[in-house]
Structure formats: C-alpha cells, structure tokens
Design an enzyme around this catalytic site. Structure first.
Site, short mmCIF file in Angstrom:
data_model
loop_
_atom_site.label_atom_id
_atom_site.label_comp_id
_atom_site.label_asym_id
_atom_site.label_seq_id
_atom_site.Cartn_x
_atom_site.Cartn_y
_atom_site.Cartn_z
N ARG A 1 11.18 6.20 3.49
CA ARG A 1 11.32 7.66 3.51
C ARG A 1 12.08 8.12 4.74
NH1 ARG A 1 5.38 9.65 3.06
NH2 ARG A 1 6.41 11.65 3.55
N ARG B 1 0.85 -1.19 0.00
CA ARG B 1 0.00 0.00 0.00
C ARG B 1 0.89 1.24 0.00
NH1 ARG B 1 -4.01 -1.81 4.96
NH2 ARG B 1 -4.94 -3.65 3.96
N ASP C 1 1.81 5.21 -0.07
CA ASP C 1 1.21 6.40 0.55
C ASP C 1 0.80 7.44 -0.49
OD1 ASP C 1 1.47 5.46 3.14
OD2 ASP C 1 3.36 6.51 3.52
#
Length: 246
Positions: A199, A51, A53
């Site tokens: 990230r 999934r 973002d």
C-alpha cells in the site's frame, strides 16, 4: 494427523484483517476456524501464508488446518463452505498436504494486486473493492518508476512504523503497472513483504501517475530509508492477495 491445504477467497470489508483479534472483532481466521469446529467438533488454529490487514481482500490466500480425523479433501471443502454460507469467505480448494509442507514457512512467493479505478465517476458496483482516483494517471510513468523498487533493498521508507519484521531488507521480484479498462492494476511479487509495504509503494507510485512525483523522487524516497519520505499510503480496500507460490 492429516494436514489440509486450503485456498481461500474473501471480501475483507467486514473483517478486522485475516488474523483472529478477539471477541467483537470479526476476522477471516475466526470465521474459518468456527466453520471447522462446526463440521468436525475440533478446535484448531489455522496457519496462513500471510496476514492481510483490515479491509484487504484475497483471491488466493493459502492456509492449513491439522485435523485429528482423516476426512476426504472434498468433504472438507464442501463442509467448510456450507458453514461459511453467511460469511464473506469461500474455500476454493482443499488438498491433503504431504511431507512437512507448511502454509507459511514453505511459501516462496506472495503476489498482490492493487486495483485503482481511474475515472471521474465513483464506483457503484465496486465500492469497497477499488481505490477511486479521479485525476488521470500516467500508467507508463508509474510502471517505469516501479522498476526502481525491484530488487534487493532496504524498504524502511515503505514500512509501517508498527511493522514487526526483524529486518527492513527485502527482495521485490516483480512490480508492474498496467491499464485494464478503466482500472490501473499494480502487481507486486516477493517472497515476503513488510507491513503495509504494498500500500505504501502503491500510494507513492500514484503520486508519479498524477505528475506530482518523478522516477527520481521514488529513487530518493527509497534511498532515504525514512518512513517520512514515503508518499501517501493507498487505502486497504483496493488490495488483494492473489496467490502464494510454493
């Protein structure tokens, strides 16, 4: 009931992530499910390898769709792309899955690329596709520090506070940093990742690149097992899900 394995490419800029979010919040999942209904008349729920973002892109996302009718894979591919013409999503490949293959549970590796444009001038053509960092980055130092993260660790420091994973312990199989023209590319591979782990690691390694952090600082942050020890989190728009291994 045939199961179709679909490989997707998408520009995540306009979407609130991969997962369906509800009315008024466009998602990649909703776009593809709408396209499935448009050509087949079936309301289905896609299953995905991961999934992504809001704002994150993909060049190799893998999903599966279970359909009632036995369509040729090429028909599924062409029909979906025809109905996705106004979306920033393309189906690159469609295959009929065999056995108990599952897009999420059968995956053994997820691979991500993070693109940093490292030059004084901001991007014009690649705006929204790269993270622009003006200050020169020491790519060798970043790569060296990235090796601290490879292996089986408690990644609490690099885990978003809203992460729903049962455990912060993951095995990072690969972390590389390389210069590609004016860009710095960071590649990470693991069976699975924590929410915003890539990230978070990228932003921390960028601190090494600018000279504000050292390899020892990255080690200390990892060992702290504390979200507050993490460096800045890199923006979503430089991140790409590039492939899933099975």
């Amino acid at each position: 009931m045939p199961r179709y394995r679909l490989t997707l490419e998408y520009d995540g800029t306009r979407y609130h992530g991969y997962q369906a979010q509800g009315p008024g919040l466009p998602s990649v999942q909703e776009a593809v499910e709408t396209a499935v209904f448009a050509f087949s008349g079936e309301r289905i729920r896609l299953q995905a390898a991961g999934r992504t973002d809001t704002g994150v892109h993909a060049t190799g996302q893998v999903v599966h769709a279970d359909l009632e009718k036995d369509w040729p894979a090429r028909t599924v591919l062409n029909a979906l792309n025809a109905h996705l013409i106004d979306e920033a999503v393309s189906v690159l490949d469609a295959q009929v899955a065999t056995g108990d293959w599952h897009a999420r549970f059968s995956a053994t590796e997820r691979r991500y690329l993070y693109r940093i444009l490292n030059r004084p001038a901001p991007p014009a053509l690649e705006r929204g596709k790269v993270w622009h960092v003006k200050k020169p980055l020491d790519v060798e130092a970043m790569h060296d520090a990235a090796q601290v993260l490879v292996g089986h660790h408690d990644f609490t420091t690099f885990r978003d506070l809203q992460c729903q994973a049962k455990s912060p312990i993951k095995t990072l199989d690969l972390a590389t940093v390389s210069q590609v023209g004016e860009e710095v590319h960071l590649v990470f591979a693991s069976r699975s990742f924590l929410h915003r782990q890539v990230r978070s690691m990228t932003g921390t390694l960028a601190e090494v690149g600018t000279g504000r952090w050292t390899r020892a600082d990255v080690r200390a942050a990892l060992d702290a097992r504390d979200r507050k020890a993490c460096g800045p989190v890199a923006p979503a728009h430089g991140l790409y899900l590039t492939g899933v291994g099975y």
